[in-house]
Design a protein around this motif. Structure first.
Motif, mmCIF file in Angstrom:
data_model
loop_
_atom_site.group_PDB
_atom_site.id
_atom_site.type_symbol
_atom_site.label_atom_id
_atom_site.label_comp_id
_atom_site.label_asym_id
_atom_site.label_seq_id
_atom_site.Cartn_x
_atom_site.Cartn_y
_atom_site.Cartn_z
ATOM 1 N N LEU B 85 0.834 -1.212 0.000
ATOM 2 C CA LEU B 85 0.000 0.000 0.000
ATOM 3 C C LEU B 85 0.868 1.261 0.000
ATOM 4 C CD1 LEU B 85 -3.113 -0.184 0.224
ATOM 5 C CD2 LEU B 85 -2.881 0.571 2.574
ATOM 6 N N LEU B 86 1.856 1.263 0.880
ATOM 7 C CA LEU B 86 2.760 2.414 0.953
ATOM 8 C C LEU B 86 3.603 2.519 -0.313
ATOM 9 C CD1 LEU B 86 3.918 2.169 4.671
ATOM 10 C CD2 LEU B 86 2.434 3.900 3.656
ATOM 11 N N GLY B 87 3.965 1.354 -0.866
ATOM 12 C CA GLY B 87 4.754 1.349 -2.110
ATOM 13 C C GLY B 87 3.975 1.937 -3.263
ATOM 14 N N ILE B 88 2.683 1.574 -3.365
ATOM 15 C CA ILE B 88 1.831 2.132 -4.420
ATOM 16 C C ILE B 88 1.753 3.649 -4.264
ATOM 17 C CG2 ILE B 88 -0.562 2.299 -5.218
ATOM 18 C CD1 ILE B 88 -0.875 -0.659 -4.562
ATOM 19 N N SER B 89 1.545 4.070 -3.049
ATOM 20 C CA SER B 89 1.397 5.501 -2.770
ATOM 21 C C SER B 89 2.685 6.262 -3.117
ATOM 22 C CB SER B 89 1.052 5.671 -1.296
ATOM 23 O OG SER B 89 0.777 6.996 -1.017
ATOM 24 N N ALA B 90 3.823 5.721 -2.665
ATOM 25 C CA ALA B 90 5.103 6.391 -2.929
ATOM 26 C C ALA B 90 5.427 6.366 -4.426
ATOM 27 C CB ALA B 90 6.206 5.707 -2.135
ATOM 28 N N GLY B 91 5.180 5.220 -5.063
ATOM 29 C CA GLY B 91 5.454 5.112 -6.505
ATOM 30 C C GLY B 91 4.603 6.082 -7.302
ATOM 31 N N SER B 92 3.346 6.191 -6.914
ATOM 32 C CA SER B 92 2.436 7.116 -7.592
ATOM 33 C C SER B 92 2.921 8.549 -7.428
ATOM 34 C CB SER B 92 1.034 6.947 -7.013
ATOM 35 O OG SER B 92 0.200 7.973 -7.453
ATOM 36 N N TYR B 93 3.415 8.865 -6.252
ATOM 37 C CA TYR B 93 3.923 10.221 -5.982
ATOM 38 C C TYR B 93 5.090 10.547 -6.921
ATOM 39 C CZ TYR B 93 6.137 14.049 -3.418
ATOM 40 O OH TYR B 93 6.699 15.244 -3.074
ATOM 41 N N VAL B 94 6.009 9.592 -7.038
ATOM 42 C CA VAL B 94 7.192 9.820 -7.884
ATOM 43 C C VAL B 94 6.780 9.975 -9.352
ATOM 44 C CG1 VAL B 94 9.327 8.768 -8.704
ATOM 45 C CG2 VAL B 94 8.753 8.650 -6.297
ATOM 46 N N VAL B 95 5.894 9.082 -9.814
ATOM 47 C CA VAL B 95 5.459 9.154 -11.221
ATOM 48 C C VAL B 95 4.702 10.465 -11.467
ATOM 49 C CG1 VAL B 95 3.976 8.078 -12.947
ATOM 50 C CG2 VAL B 95 5.366 6.654 -11.476
ATOM 51 N N ALA B 96 3.851 10.849 -10.520
ATOM 52 C CA ALA B 96 3.089 12.098 -10.676
ATOM 53 C C ALA B 96 4.027 13.298 -10.771
ATOM 54 C CB ALA B 96 2.125 12.274 -9.505
ATOM 55 N N LYS B 97 5.070 13.280 -9.956
ATOM 56 C CA LYS B 97 6.050 14.375 -10.011
ATOM 57 C C LYS B 97 6.734 14.396 -11.371
ATOM 58 C CE LYS B 97 5.593 16.510 -6.339
ATOM 59 N NZ LYS B 97 4.925 17.770 -6.520
ATOM 60 N N GLY B 98 7.073 13.218 -11.878
ATOM 61 C CA GLY B 98 7.720 13.138 -13.190
ATOM 62 C C GLY B 98 6.833 13.708 -14.279
ATOM 63 N N ILE B 99 5.539 13.334 -14.239
ATOM 64 C CA ILE B 99 4.584 13.844 -15.237
ATOM 65 C C ILE B 99 4.472 15.365 -15.112
ATOM 66 C CG2 ILE B 99 2.150 13.865 -15.898
ATOM 67 C CD1 ILE B 99 2.023 10.931 -15.028
ATOM 68 N N GLN B 100 4.402 15.830 -13.860
ATOM 69 C CA GLN B 100 4.248 17.274 -13.638
ATOM 70 C C GLN B 100 5.442 18.051 -14.192
ATOM 71 O OE1 GLN B 100 1.444 18.548 -11.995
ATOM 72 N NE2 GLN B 100 2.193 20.469 -12.823
ATOM 73 N N VAL B 101 6.635 17.554 -13.933
ATOM 74 C CA VAL B 101 7.847 18.238 -14.421
ATOM 75 C C VAL B 101 7.873 18.239 -15.942
ATOM 76 C CG1 VAL B 101 10.356 18.041 -14.551
ATOM 77 C CG2 VAL B 101 9.221 17.811 -12.354
ATOM 78 N N GLN B 102 7.525 17.079 -16.522
ATOM 79 C CA GLN B 102 7.514 16.973 -17.984
ATOM 80 C C GLN B 102 6.498 17.951 -18.572
ATOM 81 O OE1 GLN B 102 6.342 13.145 -19.393
ATOM 82 N NE2 GLN B 102 6.949 13.541 -21.497
ATOM 83 N N ARG B 103 5.332 18.028 -17.928
ATOM 84 C CA ARG B 103 4.274 18.900 -18.435
ATOM 85 C C ARG B 103 4.674 20.377 -18.306
ATOM 86 N NH1 ARG B 103 -1.934 18.001 -16.689
ATOM 87 N NH2 ARG B 103 -1.316 18.965 -14.746
ATOM 88 N N ASP B 104 5.243 20.718 -17.169
ATOM 89 C CA ASP B 104 5.672 22.106 -16.970
ATOM 90 C C ASP B 104 6.742 22.502 -17.987
ATOM 91 O OD1 ASP B 104 3.933 22.254 -14.908
ATOM 92 O OD2 ASP B 104 5.428 22.128 -13.298
ATOM 93 N N THR B 105 7.681 21.591 -18.214
ATOM 94 C CA THR B 105 8.748 21.874 -19.184
ATOM 95 C C THR B 105 8.165 22.074 -20.575
ATOM 96 O OG1 THR B 105 10.152 20.413 -17.888
ATOM 97 C CG2 THR B 105 10.959 21.029 -20.058
ATOM 98 N N ARG B 106 7.213 21.205 -20.923
ATOM 99 C CA ARG B 106 6.598 21.285 -22.255
ATOM 100 C C ARG B 106 5.801 22.584 -22.397
ATOM 101 N NH1 ARG B 106 7.458 20.801 -27.135
ATOM 102 N NH2 ARG B 106 5.634 20.463 -28.427
ATOM 103 N N PHE B 107 5.038 22.939 -21.354
ATOM 104 C CA PHE B 107 4.261 24.187 -21.378
ATOM 105 C C PHE B 107 5.180 25.384 -21.565
ATOM 106 C CE2 PHE B 107 0.349 22.665 -18.761
ATOM 107 C CZ PHE B 107 -0.070 21.950 -19.866
#
Lengths: 109, 155
Positions: B85-107
């Motif tokens: 459960l904690l692994g899913i949560s932490a993994g999701s956090y890391v992936v979400a951050k990656g998507i956010q950074v990619q999106r911000d860079t693209r914008f």
């Protein structure tokens, strides 16, 4: 020794309970910033994907804690049911999917 | 040895109690600030941090309840499901951050490209119809081409 164990027990219970109450109270009163908790960070609009993740998280956490309280085996933490892990996994996948989907049309434009 | 254990136990108990009391007092009097407990650096609240907070409290209280239920108190084993459960949560956090950074860079890139295209278009229209070189004015003047040869190139 019994007195010592009782003192440590009371300390732990009071500390955790006070911390939970304090954080909950400040979250409710807005003293802990919760602005844009359910908004998409890019569009700044309300995000249903975030809401469903929040609901799934609260439900899963509440369900597990109820299992702890009603657990017959008093000396072990109850395991998380497989279905609950799948539910949360699916919820996270949906959230991440919704987060990455708006990227595509904007990248193409 | 029993006396030594007892004394050590009481020292630990007093230290833990005092540390807990000080922390709680500072939290109550706002000397330890909680207002950005679940905020990201840009000021927005983070759902991932909030989720971690919920899991931390729930699992912490669960461990406490089970520990105190035993006589004498003993720490329980952590089941694999909770770690998952904690692994899913932490993994999701890391992936979400990656998507956010990619999106911000693209914008940022799209915004920069758009600004450049607008500036070049404005510079092209600043050339008078009779062929005379116009002088770009206003906010776009800083990015206007230096010579007529530059006009219309690079779009």
């Amino acid at each position: 020794v019994n007195t010592l164990a009782s003192v440590l027990t009371i300390e732990a219970v009071v500390f955790v309970a006070a911390l939970v109450l304090l954080v909950s109270y400040r979250l409710i009163t807005g003293e802990i910033n919760s602005i844009a908790l359910l908004s998409d960070k890019g569009t700044r609009e309300f995000s249903p994907a975030r809401l469903q993740l929040l609901v799934a998280t609260v439900l899963a956490a509440g369900y597990w804690f109820l299992k702890v309280l009603s657990s017959a085996a008093g000396n072990q933490l109850p395991d998380v049911p497989q279905d609950l892990v799948l539910l949360l996994g699916g919820s996270h996948t949906l959230y991440l999917g919704s987060k990455s989907l708006p990227l595509l049309p904007r990248q193409l434009s | 040895v029993d006396v030594l254990s007892l004394v050590a136990g009481w020292i630990v108990a007093v230290f833990v109690g005092a540390a807990g009391a000080v922390i709680l007092w500072k939290l109550l009097t706002n000397q330890i600030k909680l207002d950005k407990l679940i905020s990201e650096p840009n000021g927005d609240a983070s759902l991932s941090r909030f989720q971690f907070l919920i899991f931390t409290f729930i699992i912490g209280m669960g461990v406490l309840v089970v520990t105190l239920r035993q006589s004498p108190p003993a720490l329980p084993e952590i089941p694999v499901g909770i770690l998952a459960l904690l692994g899913i949560s932490a993994g999701s956090y890391v992936v979400a951050k990656g998507i956010q950074v990619q999106r911000d860079t693209r914008f940022e890139q799209i915004r920069s490209d758009t600004a450049k295209a607008v500036a070049e278009q404005a510079a092209a229209t600043s050339v008078a119809p009779n062929g005379a070189t116009g002088v770009a004015t206003g906010p776009l003047a800083a990015v206007a081409p230096a010579s007529p040869a530059d006009v219309g190139t690079g779009v």
